[in-house]
Design an enzyme around this catalytic site. Structure first.
Site, PDB file in Angstrom:
ATOM      1  CB  SER A  44      -4.249   5.304   5.540  1.00 52.73           C
ATOM      2  OG  SER A  44      -3.297   4.812   6.446  1.00 52.73           O
ATOM      3  CB  CYS A  75       0.850  -5.399   4.263  1.00 55.65           C
ATOM      4  SG  CYS A  75       2.502  -5.028   4.918  1.00 55.65           S
ATOM      5  CG  ASP A  76      -2.435  -1.720   4.603  1.00 54.54           C
ATOM      6  OD1 ASP A  76      -2.906  -0.594   4.812  1.00 54.54           O
ATOM      7  OD2 ASP A  76      -1.297  -2.038   4.978  1.00 54.54           O
ATOM      8  CE  LYS A  77      -6.677  -2.312   1.483  1.00 54.49           C
ATOM      9  NZ  LYS A  77      -5.572  -1.820   2.300  1.00 54.49           N
ATOM     10  CB  CYS A 103       3.305   1.226   8.673  1.00 57.89           C
ATOM     11  SG  CYS A 103       3.647   1.292   6.900  1.00 57.89           S
ATOM     12  CD  GLU A 119      -5.391   2.957   2.438  1.00 54.42           C
ATOM     13  OE1 GLU A 119      -5.645   1.959   3.101  1.00 54.42           O
ATOM     14  OE2 GLU A 119      -4.288   3.529   2.463  1.00 54.42           O
ATOM     15  CG  ASP A 170      -2.034  -0.951   1.181  1.00 52.59           C
ATOM     16  OD1 ASP A 170      -3.160  -0.539   1.457  1.00 52.59           O
ATOM     17  OD2 ASP A 170      -1.792  -2.125   0.865  1.00 52.59           O
TER      18      ASP A 170
END
Length: 559
Positions: free
Chosen positions: A472, A120-122, A193, A446, A79
């Protein structure tokens, strides 16, 4: 009989045995449970960078417990690199690819179980969607968060500090040299992150729903305990095979409730309200049911955790404060304690075994003395969002929980960002960014940079931003995303004009466009929706079949 045994019997499946033997496997290996290791490792995503190393330690654990590990690769985009450019259109759609990748590999090879490596995100929700879809044992192993960087603007910096810094540079608050120094020091290690964004939120929710080992969500990537957890995960997956505890027995309606509860109590990313419905859909729970769960649970869950972006503390601090095990201990009376987990024990049994330490009460409060009496995620509805929208009260200054302002309308993220940096936005404005939903974007990007720029130019507590896109987990300020129906489906957000008044009322759970229905109907009659932005390739396919954000923005082939 195990799945792998069925396709490795002699003499009818000698060919399958020979395939394995051509890679060096021996007869003894093929008599043991065959454990898939779905690895999203890459050198383009810091949250995936250590997964190759962790996979080796998972294998050690599998071997020690009497299984045979077989590793395969899975898509895993970053991302961070995709933020603010065309790449972000591919990030949410990649979630569907990840789920399908894992399903194809596990089913094509009839593996007995799978360990899912991702941070991570997805990536994490995609892996969990696959786990919910497959009727085999599965465990998620996150790679862990990175450490915080050099102090900037009163707290340890992180990668998103650069976007705030760009806004400060435009406002003359810092120099180019200071911004370049920040670039070198804000991401000191690999890992997801260091703030409580979508990546760490989804790892935390995986633990809340019982799909990671207790404490496994938030151990920093560079810590030795992360490696030990990888080994334990390898041991535990073999145990789950022997006990025949599948992911379908863990990812249940009760598990969804527990995850929503922890999301609200910790002030996690609004993207949790996008991914949990997508996971729930795999076990037959509709988007409407999940929306109702979010409303009910959010109103009855106190906010007991504040970490970056809601406070100066980062993920390492949250981990040392007790992490998700401590949170679940505090929330015990509100959780479904009988829910099964990958330990082979229930949530209540895991909590009973947790040994609490010195809890930093500046980070994790008790239910008797929370930060807020209601949860960190709120569902709003009204004439601007008939199917609902999502906001994050824990990241919004209390004085902004009710806000009325004038609309400044932009069709697309980049146009809005240029307007912010050019000084077009003033105090009292509501920035409207539309045609960024699942279908319209396509890909539901985002609006991360837009919010960071508002903060950087000093408008973070005097303006609002609403969108049919998303945000985000690191964003703060008054924002509302996931507005449904989206503009590309002719939703009311497509009818807003510059100067219209909009009210965001979080305590009342409402968002309202102050335009009468007769005027809106006239605008609707003259509305001409733009042509699809992308028609070809995978993104074109996603745009064609993606459902609304209120349904998890999943692809539905029956449309």
């Amino acid at each position: 009989m195990r799945r792998s045994e069925e396709i490795l019997q002699r003499p009818e499946f000698n060919f399958n045995r020979a395939v394995y033997k051509s890679m060096g496997f021996a007869d003894g290996d093929l008599e043991k449970p065959i454990i898939g290791i779905a690895n999203t490792w890459s050198e383009v995503c810091p949250g995936s960078y250590n997964l190759r190393q962790l996979a080796e330690h998972v294998k050690y654990g599998v071997y020690a417990a009497g299984g045979t590990p077989v590793e395969f690769g899975v898509t895993g985009a970053c991302d961070g690199t995709a933020q603010g450019n065309e790449g972000m259109k591919y990030i949410l759609p990649s979630r569907e690819l990840i789920a399908n990748d894992v399903e194809v590999m596990v089913q094509a090879h009839q593996l007995d179980a799978v360990v899912l490596l991702g941070s991570c995100d997805k990536i994490v929700p995609g892996l969990l969607m696959a786990a919910a879809r497959l009727k085999i044992p599965a465990i998620l192993l996150p790679g862990g968060p990175m450490l915080g960087g050099r102090e900037f603007d009163g707290r340890k910096s992180d990668l998103t500090s650069l976007s705030e810094g760009n806004g400060m540079l435009k406002a003359g608050k810092i120099t180019e040299e200071e911004l370049e120094q920040l670039e070198d020091t804000c991401g000191p290690t690999y890992g997801s992150c260091s703030f409580y964004g979508t990546a760490n939120t989804m790892c935390a929710l995986a633990e809340a729903m019982g799909m990671t080992l207790p404490g496994g969500a938030l151990i920093p990537a560079v810590y030795a305990e992360r490696t030990r957890t990888a080994y334990k995960t390898g041991e535990k997956i073999v145990e789950l095979v022997r006990k025949n505890i599948t992911a379908r027995e863990i990812i249940t309606a009760d598990a969804m409730d527990n995850a929503i509860r922890v999301l609200n109590a910790t002030g996690g990313s609004t993207n949790g309200a996008l991914h949990l419905p997508a996971i729930a859909r795999e076990i037959g729970i509709s988007g409407r049911e999940m929306t109702d769960k979010f409303k009910t649970i959010g109103m009855t869950t106190p906010l007991i955790v504040k970490v970056n972006p809601a406070s100066p503390y980062n993920m390492e601090d949250f981990y040392f404060a007790g992490g998700i095990p401590q949170v679940m201990l505090e929330l015990q009376s509100l959780l479904h304690g009988e829910a099964m987990t990958v330990t082979g024990q229930t949530v209540a049994e895991n909590i009973a075994e947790y040994k609490t330490g010195d809890v930093n009460r500046a980070i994790i409060k008790t239910m008797d003395a929370p930060f807020l009496q209601f949860g960190g995620i709120a569902v709003l509805d009204g004439n601007l969002a008939p199917d609902g929208c999502i906001t994050k009260p824990s990241a919004i200054a209390p004085q902004m929980h009710v806000f009325t302002g004038r609309a400044k309308v932009y069709d697309g993220e980049e146009t809005a960002e240029r307007a912010i940096l050019a000084g077009e936005i003033v105090s009292g404005d509501v920035v409207v960014i539309r045609y960024e939903g699942p279908k319209g974007g396509p890909g539901m990007r985002e609006m991360f940079k837009a919010m960071k720029y508002l903060y950087g130019v000093g408008l973070g507590t005097s303006t609002a931003l609403i969108t049919d896109g998303r945000f985000s987990g690191t964003n703060n300020g008054c924002f509302v995303g996931h507005i449904s129906p989206e503009a590309a489906r002719g939703g009311p957000i497509a009818l807003i004009e510059n100067g219209d008044e909009i009210t965001i009322d979080i305590p009342a759970g409402k968002i309202r466009l102050h335009v009468d229905e007769e005027t809106l109907e006239k605008r609707r009659e003259s509305l001409i929706l733009p042509a699809p932005v992308v028609r070809e390739g995978y993104l074109g396919l996603y745009a064609r079949f993606a459902l609304s954000a209120s349904e998890g923005a999943v692809m539905d082939w029956n449309q």
